[in-house]
Enzyme design. Structure first.
Site, PDB file in Angstrom:
ATOM      1  N   HIS A   1       4.113  22.924   5.520  1.00 53.76           N
ATOM      2  CA  HIS A   1       5.403  22.476   4.987  1.00 53.76           C
ATOM      3  C   HIS A   1       6.473  22.725   6.056  1.00 53.76           C
ATOM      4  O   HIS A   1       6.213  23.259   7.112  1.00 53.76           O
ATOM      5  CB  HIS A   1       5.793  23.316   3.762  1.00 53.76           C
ATOM      6  CG  HIS A   1       4.968  23.109   2.537  1.00 53.76           C
ATOM      7  ND1 HIS A   1       5.470  22.553   1.393  1.00 53.76           N
ATOM      8  CD2 HIS A   1       3.673  23.426   2.252  1.00 53.76           C
ATOM      9  CE1 HIS A   1       4.541  22.516   0.453  1.00 53.76           C
ATOM     10  NE2 HIS A   1       3.429  23.048   0.945  1.00 53.76           N
TER      11      HIS A   1
ATOM     12  N   GLU B   1       5.428  27.417   6.415  1.00 54.80           N
ATOM     13  CA  GLU B   1       6.684  26.664   6.533  1.00 54.80           C
ATOM     14  C   GLU B   1       7.043  26.646   8.013  1.00 54.80           C
ATOM     15  O   GLU B   1       7.380  27.679   8.592  1.00 54.80           O
ATOM     16  CB  GLU B   1       7.815  27.355   5.754  1.00 54.80           C
ATOM     17  CG  GLU B   1       7.569  27.500   4.267  1.00 54.80           C
ATOM     18  CD  GLU B   1       7.969  26.289   3.436  1.00 54.80           C
ATOM     19  OE1 GLU B   1       8.427  25.283   4.016  1.00 54.80           O
ATOM     20  OE2 GLU B   1       7.807  26.371   2.204  1.00 54.80           O
TER      21      GLU B   1
ATOM     22  N   ARG C   1      11.272  13.831  -1.526  1.00 51.30           N
ATOM     23  CA  ARG C   1      10.318  14.956  -1.471  1.00 51.30           C
ATOM     24  C   ARG C   1       9.015  14.674  -2.229  1.00 51.30           C
ATOM     25  O   ARG C   1       7.939  15.082  -1.830  1.00 51.30           O
ATOM     26  CB  ARG C   1      11.031  16.169  -2.090  1.00 51.30           C
ATOM     27  CG  ARG C   1      10.147  17.382  -2.417  1.00 51.30           C
ATOM     28  CD  ARG C   1      11.030  18.464  -3.026  1.00 51.30           C
ATOM     29  NE  ARG C   1      10.286  19.532  -3.657  1.00 51.30           N
ATOM     30  CZ  ARG C   1       9.983  20.695  -3.092  1.00 51.30           C
ATOM     31  NH1 ARG C   1      10.319  20.916  -1.835  1.00 51.30           N
ATOM     32  NH2 ARG C   1       9.347  21.631  -3.762  1.00 51.30           N
TER      33      ARG C   1
ATOM     34  N   GLU D   1       9.211  16.401   4.879  1.00 52.06           N
ATOM     35  CA  GLU D   1       8.926  17.469   5.845  1.00 52.06           C
ATOM     36  C   GLU D   1       8.109  16.897   6.996  1.00 52.06           C
ATOM     37  O   GLU D   1       6.935  17.207   7.188  1.00 52.06           O
ATOM     38  CB  GLU D   1       8.243  18.631   5.103  1.00 52.06           C
ATOM     39  CG  GLU D   1       9.155  19.198   4.018  1.00 52.06           C
ATOM     40  CD  GLU D   1       8.473  20.134   3.016  1.00 52.06           C
ATOM     41  OE1 GLU D   1       7.312  20.500   3.210  1.00 52.06           O
ATOM     42  OE2 GLU D   1       9.148  20.487   2.017  1.00 52.06           O
TER      43      GLU D   1
ATOM     44  N   HIS E   1       4.937  17.380   0.966  1.00 55.02           N
ATOM     45  CA  HIS E   1       6.333  17.018   0.684  1.00 55.02           C
ATOM     46  C   HIS E   1       6.774  15.967   1.705  1.00 55.02           C
ATOM     47  O   HIS E   1       6.736  16.201   2.918  1.00 55.02           O
ATOM     48  CB  HIS E   1       7.240  18.247   0.746  1.00 55.02           C
ATOM     49  CG  HIS E   1       7.070  19.130  -0.454  1.00 55.02           C
ATOM     50  ND1 HIS E   1       7.097  20.503  -0.390  1.00 55.02           N
ATOM     51  CD2 HIS E   1       6.869  18.814  -1.768  1.00 55.02           C
ATOM     52  CE1 HIS E   1       6.919  20.991  -1.614  1.00 55.02           C
ATOM     53  NE2 HIS E   1       6.773  19.990  -2.457  1.00 55.02           N
TER      54      HIS E   1
HETATM   55  O1  0X9 Z   1       8.508  25.128  -2.900  1.00 54.91           O
HETATM   56  C1  0X9 Z   1       7.492  24.781  -2.273  1.00 54.91           C
HETATM   57  O2  0X9 Z   1       6.653  24.004  -2.739  1.00 54.91           O
HETATM   58  C2  0X9 Z   1       7.266  25.325  -0.853  1.00 54.91           C
HETATM   59  N1  0X9 Z   1       8.512  25.355  -0.131  1.00 54.91           N
HETATM   60  S1  0X9 Z   1       9.237  23.948   0.313  1.00 54.91           S
HETATM   61  O3  0X9 Z   1      10.551  24.271   0.818  1.00 54.91           O
HETATM   62  N2  0X9 Z   1       8.432  23.316   1.525  1.00 54.91           N
HETATM   63  O4  0X9 Z   1       9.249  23.040  -0.777  1.00 54.91           O
HETATM   64  C3  0X9 Z   1       6.697  26.717  -0.941  1.00 54.91           C
HETATM   65  C4  0X9 Z   1       5.416  26.848  -1.729  1.00 54.91           C
HETATM   66  C5  0X9 Z   1       4.874  28.247  -1.776  1.00 54.91           C
HETATM   67  N3  0X9 Z   1       3.724  28.355  -2.620  1.00 54.91           N
HETATM   68  C6  0X9 Z   1       3.784  28.426  -3.982  1.00 54.91           C
HETATM   69  N4  0X9 Z   1       4.893  28.578  -4.606  1.00 54.91           N
HETATM   70  N5  0X9 Z   1       2.646  28.390  -4.632  1.00 54.91           N
HETATM   71 ZN    ZN Z   2       7.284  21.662   1.254  1.00 52.79          ZN
END
Ligand code: 0X9
Ligand code: ZN
Length: 416
Positions: free
Chosen positions: A301, A376, A230, A178, A175
Site C-alpha cells: 500500500h 505502506e 480508492r 496508491e 487501493h
Molecule cells: O486502511 C488500510 O486498508 C491500510 N492503510 S491505507 O492507508 N493504505 O488505506 C492499512 C491496513 C492495515 N491492515 C489492517 N487493518 N488489517
Molecule cells: Zn492502501
C-alpha cells in the site's frame, strides 16, 4: 467564453484524455496533529461525516492526520479544525498542480514497460505475458479470472524448484490510488526475473506468487476519471449511486467489526457482505490453493512508511508476534540501508488504527500464513498518493532489499 471552450477542447485533443477530477484546482492537503484524545475523536467523527477525503486516517494522539479539502470546502474545513483547537499546516498547497506534475506522459514510447513513469493496467498485463514468454525457465503467468468490469487478473509465479517449495504471496494495488504499489511490485518482479542468475539459490528454494494490481477496475478509473479513487468499481447500491467497496475491508475475517463503514458512499465501505468483491474472491482463492506451502504474505500500500503485521481487527497481538516483529526489523534494516528511508514497525492496530476485513488479517487468521505483512510505501506526506515518478526506482530499490530479506529468511527456515 467561446475562446475558453475552444481552448479547453484543443487542450483535450492535445493531451488525449480529460483532466481527471477538474475540481481539484485549488484543493489542498492539510496536516493536523491532535494532541488530546478529544481532538482525535472529533477528527474521527469528521471523517465519518464523509465530506472530506482523509489521505491518512486519525490514528492516535501525536500522529499526523492529512485531510484534503477542495477549494470550495477549504473555508469550512479550516473552521472545523479551528473549533477543534487544531492549527493545520499546508502539506500540499495545490493538489491539481502536483497532479499535473505526477501525471504520466501519455506517449507511445511510454506504453513500453518502464519504471521512469507509472504504467496503465494494460501495459502491466502485456508486460507480464512477455516476461513469461521470454523467461520460461524462471516464471509462468496464469489468468485467474476477470474483474467486475471484465479485466483479466494475472498471477505470475517465479521459481525454478519444486511446486511444493515454501511460497511467498505478494500483491499490489488493492487501493486504486496508491500507484507506487503496482510500480514497486513490478519493479521487484523485473529484478527477480531478469537477474535470476543472481538469485538462483533463492529461486530454487522458494516460489514467489505475485499479482501486481489486484483492483484493476479501480486502477483504470484512477487513470480515466478520478486519480484519487480508492475502492473497487462494483455496483453495490443503486439507490445512493455510489460505486465500489473498500477491497481492504472486504475480507471475511472479523468482517465489518471495526474501522469500516456500512455506507456505500464511504471510502472504507466494507461491501454488502464478506468477499462481495469478485477481485478479492479471486485473490483469496489463489492464496487458499497454496495455503499449505505459503509462509509469507506481503501486501503493498501507500503511504506512511510502515511495515505492519496483524492484527488489524484488535489491539491484541498474535501469539507469535515476536517472530513477525523480528523479521520485519531485519527487512526494514535492509530497506533503510539503501537510501536512509525510515520505517515504523508494529501491529497494524497499534501502529495506525483498528480496521477489520483486511487481507493481511485473513491471510494469517484464516489461511494460516505465518508471516503476513502490510507495507505502506513512501512517502510520509510530502506528496502522499501523488508521489513523483522519479521516486519509483528509489522506492523499488529499497523495498526489494527488504523483500529479499524475507525471501532469504523463508528459504533458510523452511527450504528443503
Ligand atoms: O486502511 C488500510 O486498508 C491500510 N492503510 S491505507 O492507508 N493504505 O488505506 C492499512 C491496513 C492495515 N491492515 C489492517 N487493518 N488489517
Ligand atoms: Zn492502501
Amino acid at each position: 467564453m467561446r475562446l475558453l471552450v475552444v481552448l479547453l477542447s484543443v487542450l483535450l485533443v492535445v493531451s488525449g484524455r480529460p483532466d481527471p477530477r477538474p475540481n481539484l484546482h485549488g484543493a489542498q492537503v492539510l496536516r493536523v496533529v491532535p494532541d488530546a484524545s478529544w481532538q482525535l475523536h472529533y477528527l474521527m467523527a469528521l471523517q465519518m461525516q464523509g465530506h472530506y477525503d482523509f489521505w491518512t486516517e486519525p490514528r492516535a494522539v501525536g500522529k499526523p492526520v492529512d485531510i484534503m479539502g477542495t477549494a470550495f470546502q477549504l473555508p469550512a474545513l479550516h473552521a472545523a479544525l479551528t473549533q477543534l483547537d487544531l492549527t493545520p499546516t499546508v502539506l500540499i498547497s495545490n493538489v491539481a498542480d502536483l497532479l499535473a506534475k505526477s501525471t504520466p506522459r501519455n506517449t507511445e514510447a511510454n506504453r513500453q514497460m518502464n519504471w521512469d513513469d507509472y504504467q496503465e493496467y494494460d501495459v502491466i498485463q502485456e508486460w507480464l505475458e512477455s516476461l513469461a514468454s521470454e523467461y520460461p525457465s524462471v516464471c509462468r503467468v496464469e489468468d485467474i479470472g476477470t474483474s467486475y468490469e471484465g479485466r483479466t487478473l494475472k498471477l505470475l509465479t517465479i521459481g525454478t524448484g519444486a511446486e511444493d517449495n515454501p511460497g511467498i504471496f505478494i500483491d499490489g494495488g488493492i487501493h486504486a490510488r496508491e500507484w507506487i504499489s503496482p510500480a514497486t511490485v513490478t519493479y521487484m518482479i523485473n529484478q527477480l526475473v531478469t537477474n535470476s542468475e543472481m538469485y538462483s539459490e533463492l529461486l530454487s528454494t522458494i516460489n514467489f506468487y505475485i499479482m501486481p494490481s489486484i483492483n484493476p477496475d479501480g486502477y483504470a478509473y484512477t487513470w480515466s476519471d478520478d486519480r484519487l479513487w480508492r475502492k473497487t468499481r462494483s455496483e453495490t447500491d443503486s439507490s445512493l449511486g455510489c460505486k465500489g467497496a473498500d477491497p481492504n475491508r472486504n475480507w471475511g475475517f472479523h468482517w465489518n467489526e471495526v474501522g469500516a463503514s456500512s455506507n456505500p458512499c464511504s471510502d472504507i465501505y466494507a461491501g454488502p457482505s464478506p468477499f462481495s468483491e469478485v477481485e478479492m474472491q479471486l485473490v483469496r482463492d489463489e492464496i487458499s490453493k497454496r495455503a499449505s506451502t505459503l509462509k509469507a504474505y506481503l501486501t503493498f500500500h501507500s503511504y506512511s512508511q510502515l511495515w505492519m503485521y496483524p492484527w488489524g481487527w484488535t489491539s491484541d497481538l498474535p501469539d507469535d508476534w515476536k517472530d513477525l516483529d523480528d523479521l520485519a526489523q531485519t527487512a526494514v534494516d535492509a530497506l533503510t540501508a539503501v537510501h536512509g528511508t525510515q520505517y515504523e514497525i508494529g501491529s497494524s492496530t497499534n501502529t495506525i488504527y483498528a480496521a477489520a476485513g483486511g487481507s493481511d488479517d485473513w491471510a494469517k487468521g484464516v489461511a494460516g500464513v505465518k508471516y503476513s505483512y502490510t507495507i505502506e510505501l513512501r512517502d510520509t506526506g510530502l506528496f502522499g498518493f501523488l508521489l513523483p515518478p522519479s521516486l519509483i526506482i528509489p522506492t523499488g530499490e529499497e523495498t526489494f532489499e527488504g523483500v529479499k530479506e524475507v525471501g532469504y529468511f523463508i528459504a533458510r527456515t523452511y527450504g528443503k
